[in-house]
Structure formats: structure tokens, C-alpha cells
Scaffold this active site. Structure first.
Site, PDB file in Angstrom:
ATOM      1  N   SER A  67       0.946  -0.969   0.126  1.00 11.51           N
ATOM      2  CA  SER A  67      -0.018   0.057  -0.042  1.00 11.51           C
ATOM      3  C   SER A  67       0.860   1.187   0.186  1.00 11.51           C
ATOM      4  O   SER A  67       2.124   1.410   0.445  1.00 11.51           O
ATOM      5  CB  SER A  67      -0.810   0.106   1.322  1.00 11.51           C
ATOM      6  N   TYR A  74      -2.947  -1.554  10.026  1.00 12.63           N
ATOM      7  CA  TYR A  74      -2.916  -1.955   8.637  1.00 12.63           C
ATOM      8  C   TYR A  74      -1.576  -1.383   8.227  1.00 12.63           C
ATOM      9  O   TYR A  74      -0.958  -2.143   7.455  1.00 12.63           O
ATOM     10  CB  TYR A  74      -4.226  -1.176   8.078  1.00 12.63           C
TER      11      TYR A  74
END
Length: 240
Positions: A135, A148
Site C-alpha cells: 500500500s 494496517y
């Protein structure tokens, strides 16, 4: 890498970015084996003609299910795409330990376990590839999703080390770093989202050209800011 004729194992391939990757890779002539855990989405993917291995990769049983489902078949490319986010914001509520554990497993442990299990298979191919989907938040974290971000940053670090280990072998290692993409996981999180189709297209383009990183969409800007000033990139992202 030429994708036509390649056998690809794609985790999380029944929804979101994964499903778009599966569709576009099939258009390139690749043979897809995808994993999924939602029965309705599995049925829908099978109706599209995809082979699906039912597996919940948020725990060790899922890894065993994938290996059993492969049945010793050769694969050329492993795409670790499956991922999830857990609410972990003390400003809102205490985190749920079970959700945290599943996030750690799915985002970090599962890719590492699958790579380890399938390394002999990949080494035996004339050319092979590992794609780890991290990400843009692996570059600089947001305040709202620290767990996350931590899993994606850890997978980014692992990917970089793995690439160095495999340099000079026939196995390429690509890290794909998407921005916020319009999927079920990001529902209700802002309006400026990249379409999953475009995200998949950019990742596949990087696979075909043999790049080390696919900085997708606005992650290109974040990467440029970080290269100039890591502190500035962090300060911007930590506002979210």
C-alpha cells in the site's frame, strides 16, 4: 515478463482489486487459480470460469487449504493480494484483539508462509515472479489505521529483503503499492479513489515490464515527496 501461458496463483481473487487482476490477466492469456473465502463471491467467480480454492488466509488453516488445493501443480507467478484492515483507533474505541490478529495473519503472515511453501515450485520454473501487494501507506502511515499500515510496511520490508536474496535467480519480485482504491474495504473513506480496474492495469503493466515497484496512481506523488523529505511525507499522511 510475458504473461501468456503463465499459471498464476492469486490470493483474494474473488473481489476488489484481485478480481480485476484475475480478469485482466486472463485477457493476457494467463491461467488463473484464485483464492477466496466468501461463498457467494466464490460462486460468482466460478461462474466467470475461474478456478477458486476456498481458503480463509487470516489463519494457518488457510495456508494448508491453498497448498492442498494446488495439489502439487506448478505455478509461475504468486500474487499475494488478499488483505484487510481492522479498526485500531484508540480515539474512537479500543481495538478488538481478534480483528487485530486476523489482520496480522492475512496481511503479513499469509504472504510470507505462501512464499516459503511455494519457493521450491517457483525455483523450478524457467522464469517466475512473486508480486506482493502492499500500500502507499507502507511508505508513510496514517494515524487512523496504524495496524494496517504496520502490516503493509512490514511486508514492504520483507519484499525488499527477499528481492535482494533472489537477485540473479529466475524469480522476479515486484511490490505493488496502490493508493485508496474504490473497493468494499474502503467504503465510506473519501471520494477520490482509484478504480480497481485501473489499479489492476497499472500492476499488470509493471509485471510485464519487470519493474521492482509499481507505484500506482497518487502513490507516485507520495513516493516523490518521500524521496525529497521523509518527514514531510509522514507529517502529511499522519493527518489522516
Amino acid at each position: 515478463m510475458k504473461l501468456q501461458g503463465k499459471t498464476i496463483l492469486l490470493t483474494g481473487g474473488t473481489d476488489g482489486i484481485g478480481l480485476r487482476l484475475a480478469r485482466q490477466l486472463r485477457e493476457k492469456g494467463a491461467m488463473l487459480i484464485v483464492t477466496g473465502r466468501n461463498p457467494e463471491r466464490i460462486t460468482a467467480a466460478e461462474a466467470e470460469g475461474f478456478e477458486v480454492i476456498p481458503a480463509d488466509l487470516a489463519g494457518p488453516d488457510g495456508i494448508a487449504a491453498v497448498i492442498a488445493g494446488l495439489g502439487g501443480r506448478a505455478i509461475d507467478i504468486l500474487i499475494n493480494n488478499a488483505g484487510m484492515g481492522a479498526d485500531h483507533d484508540f480515539r474512537v474505541a479500543p481495538p478488538v484483539p481478534e480483528d487485530d490478529e486476523r489482520t496480522l495473519w492475512l496481511n503479513l503472515h499469509a504472504p510470507i508462509r505462501l512464499i516459503a511453501a511455494l519457493m521450491p515450485v517457483l525455483r523450478a520454473r524457467p522464469e517466475a515472479m512473486i508480486v506482493n501487494v502492499t500500500s502507499g501507506l507502507a511508505i508513510a502511515p496514517s494515524a487512523g489505521a496504524p495496524l494496517y499500515c504496520a502490516t503493509k510496511a512490514a511486508l514492504r520490508s520483507y519484499t525488499q529483503g527477499l528481492r535482494a536474496q533472489l537477485k540473479g535467480t529466475g524469480i522476479l519480485v515486484l511490490e505493488a503499492l496502490p493508493p485508496v482504491v474504490d473497493t468494499a474495504m474502503t467504503a465510506g473513506r473519501g471520494n477520490k479513489k482509484l478504480s480497481p480496474e485501473e489499479c489492476a492495469r497499472q500492476i499488470i503493466a509493471a509485471m510485464e515490464t519487470g519493474k521492482d515497484e509499481a507505484n500506482v496512481g497518487m502513490v507516485k506523488v507520495l513516493r516523490a515527496v518521500y524521496s525529497l523529505s521523509p518527514a514531510l511525507a509522514r507529517s502529511i499522511m499522519l493527518r489522516f
